[in-house]
Design a protein around this motif. Structure first.
Motif, PDB file in Angstrom:
ATOM      1  N   ALA A 127      26.966  26.199 -33.045  1.00  0.00           N
ATOM      2  CA  ALA A 127      28.260  25.517 -32.995  1.00  0.00           C
ATOM      3  C   ALA A 127      29.349  26.438 -32.436  1.00  0.00           C
ATOM      4  CB  ALA A 127      28.643  25.028 -34.387  1.00  0.00           C
ATOM      5  N   ALA A 128      29.329  27.697 -32.812  1.00  0.00           N
ATOM      6  CA  ALA A 128      30.308  28.655 -32.295  1.00  0.00           C
ATOM      7  C   ALA A 128      30.135  28.859 -30.796  1.00  0.00           C
ATOM      8  CB  ALA A 128      30.190  29.980 -33.035  1.00  0.00           C
ATOM      9  N   VAL A 129      28.894  28.901 -30.325  1.00  0.00           N
ATOM     10  CA  VAL A 129      28.646  29.030 -28.892  1.00  0.00           C
ATOM     11  C   VAL A 129      29.191  27.816 -28.148  1.00  0.00           C
ATOM     12  CG1 VAL A 129      26.850  29.117 -27.122  1.00  0.00           C
ATOM     13  CG2 VAL A 129      26.654  30.546 -29.154  1.00  0.00           C
ATOM     14  N   GLY A 130      29.002  26.623 -28.712  1.00  0.00           N
ATOM     15  CA  GLY A 130      29.516  25.411 -28.080  1.00  0.00           C
ATOM     16  C   GLY A 130      31.030  25.374 -28.007  1.00  0.00           C
ATOM     17  N   VAL A 131      31.701  25.805 -29.067  1.00  0.00           N
ATOM     18  CA  VAL A 131      33.170  25.861 -29.054  1.00  0.00           C
ATOM     19  C   VAL A 131      33.656  26.844 -27.992  1.00  0.00           C
ATOM     20  CG1 VAL A 131      35.211  26.496 -30.396  1.00  0.00           C
ATOM     21  CG2 VAL A 131      33.391  25.146 -31.446  1.00  0.00           C
ATOM     22  N   GLY A 181      25.800  29.137 -21.865  1.00  0.00           N
ATOM     23  CA  GLY A 181      25.327  27.765 -21.744  1.00  0.00           C
ATOM     24  C   GLY A 181      23.823  27.671 -21.920  1.00  0.00           C
ATOM     25  N   TRP A 182      23.099  28.616 -21.350  1.00  0.00           N
ATOM     26  CA  TRP A 182      21.652  28.663 -21.522  1.00  0.00           C
ATOM     27  C   TRP A 182      21.290  28.950 -22.983  1.00  0.00           C
ATOM     28  CZ3 TRP A 182      17.811  32.624 -22.285  1.00  0.00           C
ATOM     29  CH2 TRP A 182      16.503  32.207 -22.001  1.00  0.00           C
ATOM     30  N   SER A 183      22.090  29.795 -23.620  1.00  0.00           N
ATOM     31  CA  SER A 183      21.866  30.100 -25.030  1.00  0.00           C
ATOM     32  C   SER A 183      22.045  28.844 -25.883  1.00  0.00           C
ATOM     33  CB  SER A 183      22.831  31.189 -25.492  1.00  0.00           C
ATOM     34  OG  SER A 183      22.761  31.389 -26.885  1.00  0.00           O
ATOM     35  N   TRP A 184      23.094  28.090 -25.623  1.00  0.00           N
ATOM     36  CA  TRP A 184      23.355  26.876 -26.397  1.00  0.00           C
ATOM     37  C   TRP A 184      22.233  25.858 -26.201  1.00  0.00           C
ATOM     38  CZ3 TRP A 184      24.375  21.710 -25.114  1.00  0.00           C
ATOM     39  CH2 TRP A 184      24.903  20.935 -26.145  1.00  0.00           C
ATOM     40  N   TRP A 185      21.727  25.738 -24.990  1.00  0.00           N
ATOM     41  CA  TRP A 185      20.653  24.795 -24.698  1.00  0.00           C
ATOM     42  C   TRP A 185      19.346  25.218 -25.376  1.00  0.00           C
ATOM     43  CZ3 TRP A 185      16.523  24.983 -20.703  1.00  0.00           C
ATOM     44  CH2 TRP A 185      15.876  23.750 -20.569  1.00  0.00           C
ATOM     45  N   ARG A 241      19.034  27.096 -28.013  1.00  0.00           N
ATOM     46  CA  ARG A 241      19.174  26.941 -29.468  1.00  0.00           C
ATOM     47  C   ARG A 241      18.944  25.492 -29.877  1.00  0.00           C
ATOM     48  NH1 ARG A 241      22.277  31.325 -31.893  1.00  0.00           N
ATOM     49  NH2 ARG A 241      22.924  32.806 -30.285  1.00  0.00           N
ATOM     50  N   GLY A 242      19.422  24.561 -29.058  1.00  0.00           N
ATOM     51  CA  GLY A 242      19.226  23.158 -29.364  1.00  0.00           C
ATOM     52  C   GLY A 242      17.769  22.740 -29.312  1.00  0.00           C
ATOM     53  N   ARG A 243      16.973  23.416 -28.526  1.00  0.00           N
ATOM     54  CA  ARG A 243      15.533  23.121 -28.434  1.00  0.00           C
ATOM     55  C   ARG A 243      14.726  23.878 -29.495  1.00  0.00           C
ATOM     56  NH1 ARG A 243      13.396  23.945 -22.491  1.00  0.00           N
ATOM     57  NH2 ARG A 243      11.559  23.009 -23.528  1.00  0.00           N
ATOM     58  N   GLY A 244      15.408  24.651 -30.317  1.00  0.00           N
ATOM     59  CA  GLY A 244      14.719  25.376 -31.371  1.00  0.00           C
ATOM     60  C   GLY A 244      14.292  26.779 -31.001  1.00  0.00           C
ATOM     61  N   HIS A 245      14.628  27.226 -29.775  1.00  0.00           N
ATOM     62  CA  HIS A 245      14.262  28.582 -29.345  1.00  0.00           C
ATOM     63  C   HIS A 245      15.434  29.532 -29.668  1.00  0.00           C
ATOM     64  CE1 HIS A 245      10.810  26.811 -27.460  1.00  0.00           C
ATOM     65  NE2 HIS A 245      11.549  26.093 -26.618  1.00  0.00           N
ATOM     66  N   HIS A 246      15.571  29.840 -30.921  1.00  0.00           N
ATOM     67  CA  HIS A 246      16.726  30.632 -31.335  1.00  0.00           C
ATOM     68  C   HIS A 246      16.621  32.081 -30.861  1.00  0.00           C
ATOM     69  CE1 HIS A 246      18.460  27.491 -33.884  1.00  0.00           C
ATOM     70  NE2 HIS A 246      17.211  27.198 -34.262  1.00  0.00           N
ATOM     71  N   LEU A 247      15.426  32.577 -30.706  1.00  0.00           N
ATOM     72  CA  LEU A 247      15.284  33.950 -30.239  1.00  0.00           C
ATOM     73  C   LEU A 247      15.794  34.081 -28.809  1.00  0.00           C
ATOM     74  CD1 LEU A 247      14.314  36.807 -30.778  1.00  0.00           C
ATOM     75  CD2 LEU A 247      12.025  36.119 -29.976  1.00  0.00           C
ATOM     76  N   ARG A 248      15.459  33.116 -27.955  1.00  0.00           N
ATOM     77  CA  ARG A 248      15.969  33.134 -26.590  1.00  0.00           C
ATOM     78  C   ARG A 248      17.493  32.972 -26.575  1.00  0.00           C
ATOM     79  NH1 ARG A 248      11.661  29.042 -23.604  1.00  0.00           N
ATOM     80  NH2 ARG A 248       9.749  30.258 -24.083  1.00  0.00           N
ATOM     81  N   GLY A 249      17.981  32.126 -27.467  1.00  0.00           N
ATOM     82  CA  GLY A 249      19.430  31.942 -27.547  1.00  0.00           C
ATOM     83  C   GLY A 249      20.144  33.215 -27.959  1.00  0.00           C
ATOM     84  N   ARG A 250      19.574  33.945 -28.889  1.00  0.00           N
ATOM     85  CA  ARG A 250      20.182  35.214 -29.302  1.00  0.00           C
ATOM     86  C   ARG A 250      20.138  36.233 -28.172  1.00  0.00           C
ATOM     87  NH1 ARG A 250      17.626  36.166 -35.380  1.00  0.00           N
ATOM     88  NH2 ARG A 250      18.631  34.381 -36.400  1.00  0.00           N
ATOM     89  N   LEU A 251      19.049  36.245 -27.439  1.00  0.00           N
ATOM     90  CA  LEU A 251      18.934  37.183 -26.325  1.00  0.00           C
ATOM     91  C   LEU A 251      20.001  36.899 -25.263  1.00  0.00           C
ATOM     92  CD1 LEU A 251      17.449  39.459 -24.869  1.00  0.00           C
ATOM     93  CD2 LEU A 251      15.880  37.735 -23.918  1.00  0.00           C
TER      94      LEU A 251
END
Length: 260
Positions: free
Chosen positions: A86-90, A132-136, A138-148
């Motif tokens: 949510a913070a990434v989206g804001v 934007g790639w991180s937010w996407w 994370r939405g697909r459940g790949h939180h490790l990629r989002g953190r990276l």
């Protein structure tokens, strides 16, 4: 050491004339788009510049993505996955708003400032792409990629913010350069506004000379200009007129002075 390295980096960007051609093309494209949208003048242009706020709008909006993405970084460290997304989206929403206002202001820059602005915008665009790639992801459940992606994007947005500060503090973009820096902090009322007629000056009968006017008072207000005293009536001295005391001296006389 670090300051010298940063200065060399900024000087290198300012001297890179190869940024001029893409900069001119981008400016022409922005001008064409704004003409189509009808925001080249009037209220829309003033809104984007922040005239209604009394402050440039772009620096205000840049705090939103930087603050939100910093919050996302902290939330990642504490394991709060949903809140971090949510913070990434804001931050993305704030970054898009900041980009619109920043591009609008960038059109009016020239030469070295324009080149720094080009690199500033490029870094911010890269950061938006990473977040934007991180937010996407994370939405697909790949939180490790989002953190990276978040870890990669944060130093990029910090570098872009540094160049944004350079535009303000070094090139004075968005800074009101007409404001007085040596204006007095205090004023002494001498005449009511209702007593003024037109633009003609008036003679003002000032307070009596007492010991309150001293060298200490003059030293505490160095910006005050001494008022010229034409004459003073001193009944105690037994004469019609007497020379007025010089500003900065101590004199405990009740002679009323007429000053203009």
């Amino acid at each position: 050491m670090a300051q010298r390295a940063l200065d060399r980096l900024v000087n290198a960007i300012e001297g890179e004339d190869r940024l001029d051609r893409p900069g001119h093309r981008l400016e022409q494209g922005l001008a064409f788009a704004e003409n189509l949208l009808g925001i080249t003048r009037g209220r829309a242009r003033g809104f984007l510049h922040g005239v209604w706020l009394g402050h440039p709008l772009h620096p205000v909006l840049t705090d939103l993505p930087i603050g939100s993405w910093t919050t996302a970084l902290v939330l990642d460290l504490t394991g709060q996955k949903c809140a971090a997304r949510a913070a990434v989206g804001v931050g993305l929403a704030g970054a898009l708003a900041a980009a619109v206002t920043g591009l609008h202001d960038w059109q009016h820059t020239h030469d070295n400032a324009r080149r720094v602005g080009m690199v500033h915008g490029t870094l911010n665009t890269l950061a938006v792409a990473l977040y934007g790639w991180s937010w996407w992801q994370r939405g697909r459940g790949h939180h490790l990629r989002g953190r990276l992606a978040t870890l990669l994007g944060y130093p990029v947005i910090m570098a872009g913010g540094f160049l944004g500060g350079t535009l303000v503090h070094r090139h004075r973009i968005g800074v009101d350069q007409t404001s007085g820096q040596l204006e007095p902090r205090r004023f002494t009322p001498v005449l009511a506004e209702r007593d003024l007629t037109g633009n003609r000056p008036h003679r003002v009968r000032a307070a009596t000379w007492t010991s309150s006017w001293s060298a200490r008072t003059a030293a505490s207000t160095p910006w005050r200009m001494p008022v010229r005293t034409w004459a003073a009536r001193c009944p105690r001295a037994g004469s019609a007129t007497a020379p007025s005391p010089a500003p900065g001296t101590v004199r405990s006389s009740s002679c009323a002075a007429v000053r203009v």
